[in-house]
Design an enzyme around this catalytic site. Sequence first.
Site, PDB file in Angstrom:
ATOM      1  CE1 TYR A 151      34.372  32.188  69.982  1.00 43.13           C
ATOM      2  CE2 TYR A 151      35.518  33.476  71.664  1.00 43.13           C
ATOM      3  CZ  TYR A 151      34.347  33.048  71.078  1.00 43.13           C
ATOM      4  OH  TYR A 151      33.136  33.484  71.572  1.00 43.13           O
ATOM      5  CE  LYS A 155      32.284  35.038  68.489  1.00 48.16           C
ATOM      6  NZ  LYS A 155      30.921  35.167  67.949  1.00 48.16           N
TER       7      LYS A 155
END
Length: 254
Positions: A151, A155
């Site tokens: 994750y 990002k």
Amino acid sequence: MAIANKNIIFVAGLGGIGFDTSREIVKSGPKNLVILDRIENPAAIAELKALNPKVTVTFYPYDVTVSVAETTKLLKTIFDKLKTVDLLINGAGILDDYQIERTIAVNFTGTVNTTTAIMSFWDKRKGGPGGVIANICSVTGFNAIYQVPVYSASKAAALSFTNSLARLAPITGVTAYSINPGITKTTLVHKFNSWQDVEPRVAELLLEHPTQTTLQCAQNFVKAIEANQNGAIWKLDLGTLEAIEWTKHWDSHI
């Protein structure tokens, strides 16, 4: 004004932070708010329409993992109807480090593909009028939550892509900035999976520390939209809005 009387497309505008931001946008009086989301929510759309009857709110089903060609087709439908679009908000995101491919597909590739598709309509080299892109990234793009490295990396990639878009604005006519929320109380963070189960209690541990509400985040999001600053790296954390100065450690010199 970056919102009043403008035409705005909001990808994932019915999510946690997304829906509160859609509410705040509608209050600011755009001409059109077009929401693209995976799951239709007629009650949410009706609520947005009731908030400000002068704003035309429309919904199209959209999965950001489809091809650029598929996205371009959908955008053509929207551009044919509205004639112009002023702002694209890319807001799709998932938090589940069990789902490696999907995390990268939604959080990074989806943002790249949606942006690539809209360039057909906006790029000034093709006779387009230019436009503005707001990409929802994350503070984990600055420093990872290391228990969810997939994750966090997705990002960071979205943030890097956005920074490059901003530098390309003199060529394309399309400006860009990133919206980087800190830990915000949404269903996303109540329970999620760490990579390889390295920390089964990661969500619980995060929520032991101060957070912000989706409304606080949304209100600062709208302030960032109104600032309309190409290349801005906005940190939206603990109810505050701050422009981050990016530290340069290397330069391509081109």
